[in-house]
Design a protein around this motif. Structure first.
Motif, PDB file in Angstrom:
ATOM      1  N   ASP A  52      19.160 -38.217  35.895  1.00  0.00           N
ATOM      2  CA  ASP A  52      19.013 -36.839  36.379  1.00  0.00           C
ATOM      3  C   ASP A  52      18.831 -36.782  37.894  1.00  0.00           C
ATOM      4  OD1 ASP A  52      19.244 -35.945  33.807  1.00  0.00           O
ATOM      5  OD2 ASP A  52      17.301 -34.934  33.726  1.00  0.00           O
ATOM      6  N   GLY A  70      22.911 -35.601  29.097  1.00  0.00           N
ATOM      7  CA  GLY A  70      22.105 -36.004  30.257  1.00  0.00           C
ATOM      8  C   GLY A  70      21.634 -37.443  30.174  1.00  0.00           C
ATOM      9  N   ALA A  71      20.967 -37.785  29.089  1.00  0.00           N
ATOM     10  CA  ALA A  71      20.458 -39.153  28.940  1.00  0.00           C
ATOM     11  C   ALA A  71      21.610 -40.131  28.711  1.00  0.00           C
ATOM     12  CB  ALA A  71      19.462 -39.214  27.783  1.00  0.00           C
ATOM     13  N   CYS A  72      22.655 -39.653  28.015  1.00  0.00           N
ATOM     14  CA  CYS A  72      23.816 -40.539  27.776  1.00  0.00           C
ATOM     15  C   CYS A  72      24.433 -40.961  29.107  1.00  0.00           C
ATOM     16  CB  CYS A  72      24.864 -39.820  26.936  1.00  0.00           C
ATOM     17  SG  CYS A  72      24.283 -39.308  25.319  1.00  0.00           S
ATOM     18  N   GLY A 132      24.630 -32.351  25.338  1.00  0.00           N
ATOM     19  CA  GLY A 132      23.780 -33.460  24.886  1.00  0.00           C
ATOM     20  C   GLY A 132      24.119 -34.743  25.628  1.00  0.00           C
TER      21      GLY A 132
HETATM   22  C1  FAD Z   1      16.229 -29.098  26.298  1.00  0.00           C
HETATM   23  C2  FAD Z   1      16.865 -30.418  26.638  1.00  0.00           C
HETATM   24  C3  FAD Z   1      17.633 -31.071  25.690  1.00  0.00           C
HETATM   25  C4  FAD Z   1      18.264 -32.280  26.004  1.00  0.00           C
HETATM   26  N1  FAD Z   1      19.046 -32.886  25.061  1.00  0.00           N
HETATM   27  C5  FAD Z   1      19.691 -34.020  25.371  1.00  0.00           C
HETATM   28  C6  FAD Z   1      20.516 -34.668  24.399  1.00  0.00           C
HETATM   29  O1  FAD Z   1      20.659 -34.215  23.264  1.00  0.00           O
HETATM   30  N2  FAD Z   1      21.163 -35.804  24.766  1.00  0.00           N
HETATM   31  C7  FAD Z   1      21.043 -36.334  26.016  1.00  0.00           C
HETATM   32  O2  FAD Z   1      21.669 -37.372  26.289  1.00  0.00           O
HETATM   33  N3  FAD Z   1      20.261 -35.747  26.947  1.00  0.00           N
HETATM   34  C8  FAD Z   1      19.583 -34.611  26.657  1.00  0.00           C
HETATM   35  N4  FAD Z   1      18.781 -34.015  27.594  1.00  0.00           N
HETATM   36  C9  FAD Z   1      18.737 -34.560  28.960  1.00  0.00           C
HETATM   37  C10 FAD Z   1      17.796 -35.733  29.083  1.00  0.00           C
HETATM   38  O3  FAD Z   1      16.501 -35.381  28.668  1.00  0.00           O
HETATM   39  C11 FAD Z   1      17.779 -36.172  30.549  1.00  0.00           C
HETATM   40  O4  FAD Z   1      19.082 -36.234  31.066  1.00  0.00           O
HETATM   41  C12 FAD Z   1      17.145 -37.538  30.672  1.00  0.00           C
HETATM   42  O5  FAD Z   1      15.794 -37.479  30.266  1.00  0.00           O
HETATM   43  C13 FAD Z   1      17.228 -38.031  32.116  1.00  0.00           C
HETATM   44  O6  FAD Z   1      16.610 -39.280  32.189  1.00  0.00           O
HETATM   45  P1  FAD Z   1      16.072 -39.799  33.578  1.00  0.00           P
HETATM   46  O7  FAD Z   1      15.442 -41.114  33.282  1.00  0.00           O
HETATM   47  O8  FAD Z   1      17.133 -39.725  34.603  1.00  0.00           O
HETATM   48  O9  FAD Z   1      14.974 -38.751  34.027  1.00  0.00           O
HETATM   49  P2  FAD Z   1      13.520 -38.384  33.303  1.00  0.00           P
HETATM   50  O10 FAD Z   1      13.673 -38.536  31.846  1.00  0.00           O
HETATM   51  O11 FAD Z   1      13.166 -37.090  33.895  1.00  0.00           O
HETATM   52  O12 FAD Z   1      12.614 -39.551  33.828  1.00  0.00           O
HETATM   53  C14 FAD Z   1      12.204 -39.608  35.179  1.00  0.00           C
HETATM   54  C15 FAD Z   1      10.944 -40.454  35.236  1.00  0.00           C
HETATM   55  O13 FAD Z   1      10.563 -40.601  36.600  1.00  0.00           O
HETATM   56  C16 FAD Z   1       9.174 -40.368  36.707  1.00  0.00           C
HETATM   57  N5  FAD Z   1       8.908 -39.862  38.059  1.00  0.00           N
HETATM   58  C17 FAD Z   1       9.300 -38.686  38.590  1.00  0.00           C
HETATM   59  N6  FAD Z   1       8.882 -38.572  39.859  1.00  0.00           N
HETATM   60  C18 FAD Z   1       8.209 -39.710  40.144  1.00  0.00           C
HETATM   61  C19 FAD Z   1       7.542 -40.198  41.302  1.00  0.00           C
HETATM   62  N7  FAD Z   1       7.500 -39.484  42.439  1.00  0.00           N
HETATM   63  N8  FAD Z   1       6.967 -41.410  41.233  1.00  0.00           N
HETATM   64  C20 FAD Z   1       7.020 -42.137  40.096  1.00  0.00           C
HETATM   65  N9  FAD Z   1       7.650 -41.735  38.966  1.00  0.00           N
HETATM   66  C21 FAD Z   1       8.232 -40.538  38.995  1.00  0.00           C
HETATM   67  C22 FAD Z   1       8.858 -39.344  35.629  1.00  0.00           C
HETATM   68  O14 FAD Z   1       7.497 -39.385  35.279  1.00  0.00           O
HETATM   69  C23 FAD Z   1       9.758 -39.833  34.504  1.00  0.00           C
HETATM   70  O15 FAD Z   1       9.133 -40.819  33.734  1.00  0.00           O
HETATM   71  C24 FAD Z   1      18.113 -32.826  27.302  1.00  0.00           C
HETATM   72  C25 FAD Z   1      17.312 -32.174  28.249  1.00  0.00           C
HETATM   73  C26 FAD Z   1      16.693 -30.986  27.925  1.00  0.00           C
HETATM   74  C27 FAD Z   1      15.851 -30.292  28.976  1.00  0.00           C
END
Ligand code: FAD
Length: 256
Positions: free
Chosen positions: A157, A169-171, A167
């Motif tokens: 993200d 974002g995480a993928c 669905g």
């Molecule tokens: C309603 C909803 C439904 C979704 N459904 C799906 C789905 O079905 N399939 C799918 O693939 N995706 C889905 N997603 C998207 C998915 O949740 C995100 O794309 C995914 O979580 C992104 O992962 P990430 O690790 O990039 O970010 P995040 O999961 O946001 O992780 C970021 C991490 O960084 C940490 N962090 C942030 N700032 C700092 C800092 N300054 N210092 C230290 N640590 C920090 C946070 O605590 C967190 O642990 C959905 C999202 C939403 C809102």
């Protein structure tokens, strides 16, 4: 905060500690501090709708492998079975930010909002522990043309926050990790910047396409206007399901 220089990156964490590293991967989510330092492109964009999510327990009377999404006027409900006993669901409403509040009355509020939806919607809401319902605004970020600079890059993200309509974002974050790992394999400190540059070259087109597609689907799904909804529903009914399926499955075919 970070400071890049020729030989490495100096990272300062919120508690004031400093770490020297060969590279920095900003995987810190939609409000990424690393992204803010690199791109300074402001806050995420509110998508115009908010969402509640929950997991129903027990038998909600749904067949194994059930997955569905229902669209109404400014309202959407969907979900899928997780296993024999649990079903994930989401409920989306169009409106100004901050609407997906959660309190003791949330289940009743959702039951009223979705009262004319399919009967399984009510069953899922009733089979969900209200204390485990979460709610929040839906947001994304505009696609960007670069997310690596020197020895610093972004992932997930932080790089390409998208609305959840596909669905994906995480993928997409997992795909980032796969490609980044491939590019960094066997690379020494001197080769890091080139590897990060190649990582973004491979990943940006596909990630940005997914951001745009998710936004488009959300804009169609969030419609409230009755005429617009009628046109939307008519077009969707007239579109061959094979065409819809092939558009969706393109997201799941890895080009790597
Ligand atoms: C309603 C909803 C439904 C979704 N459904 C799906 C789905 O079905 N399939 C799918 O693939 N995706 C889905 N997603 C998207 C998915 O949740 C995100 O794309 C995914 O979580 C992104 O992962 P990430 O690790 O990039 O970010 P995040 O999961 O946001 O992780 C970021 C991490 O960084 C940490 N962090 C942030 N700032 C700092 C800092 N300054 N210092 C230290 N640590 C920090 C946070 O605590 C967190 O642990 C959905 C999202 C939403 C809102």
């Amino acid at each position: 905060e970070y400071e890049g220089h020729g030989d490495g990156v100096l990272v300062t964490t919120a508690d004031g500690r400093q770490r020297q590293a060969d590279l920095l991967v900003g995987a810190d989510g939609i409000n990424s501090r690393v992204r803010a330092s690199m791109l300074n492109d402001g806050d995420p964009r509110y998508a115009g709708y908010y969402c509640w999510r929950g997991v129903a327990s027990g038998d909600a009377g749904l067949p194994a492998g059930w997955a569905a999404e229902y669209w109404g006027d400014g309202l959407r409900f969907g979900g899928c079975t997780i296993d024999g006993d649990r079903t994930y669901w989401f409920a989306v409403q169009t409106g100004p930010p901050g609407g997906a509040t959660v309190d003791a009355g949330t289940t009743n509020r959702l039951r009223a909002l979705y009262s004319d939806f399919a009967p399984e919607v009510r069953r899922l809401l009733e089979a969900t522990d209200p204390r485990a319902i979460i709610g929040g605004d839906i947001a994304d970020r505009d696609p960007v043309a670069e997310w690596s600079r020197g020895r610093v890059t972004l992932l997930g993200d932080a790089a390409h926050a998208m609305t959840p309509n596909l669905g994906q974002g995480a993928c997409q974050a997992i795909e980032d990790a796969l490609v980044l790992g491939d590019q960094l394999a066997g690379v020494d400190a001197a080769g890091v910047a080139a590897a990060l540059s190649e990582y973004q070259r491979i990943r940006i087109p596909r990630a940005n396409k997914t951001v745009r597609m998710a936004r488009r689907v959300g804009n169609v799904a969030r419609m409230e206007n009755r005429v617009g909804v009628a046109v939307r529903d008519g077009v969707l009914r007239a579109t061959p399901s094979s065409m819809l399926r092939s558009q969706l499955t393109s997201a799941w075919k890895l080009p790597y």
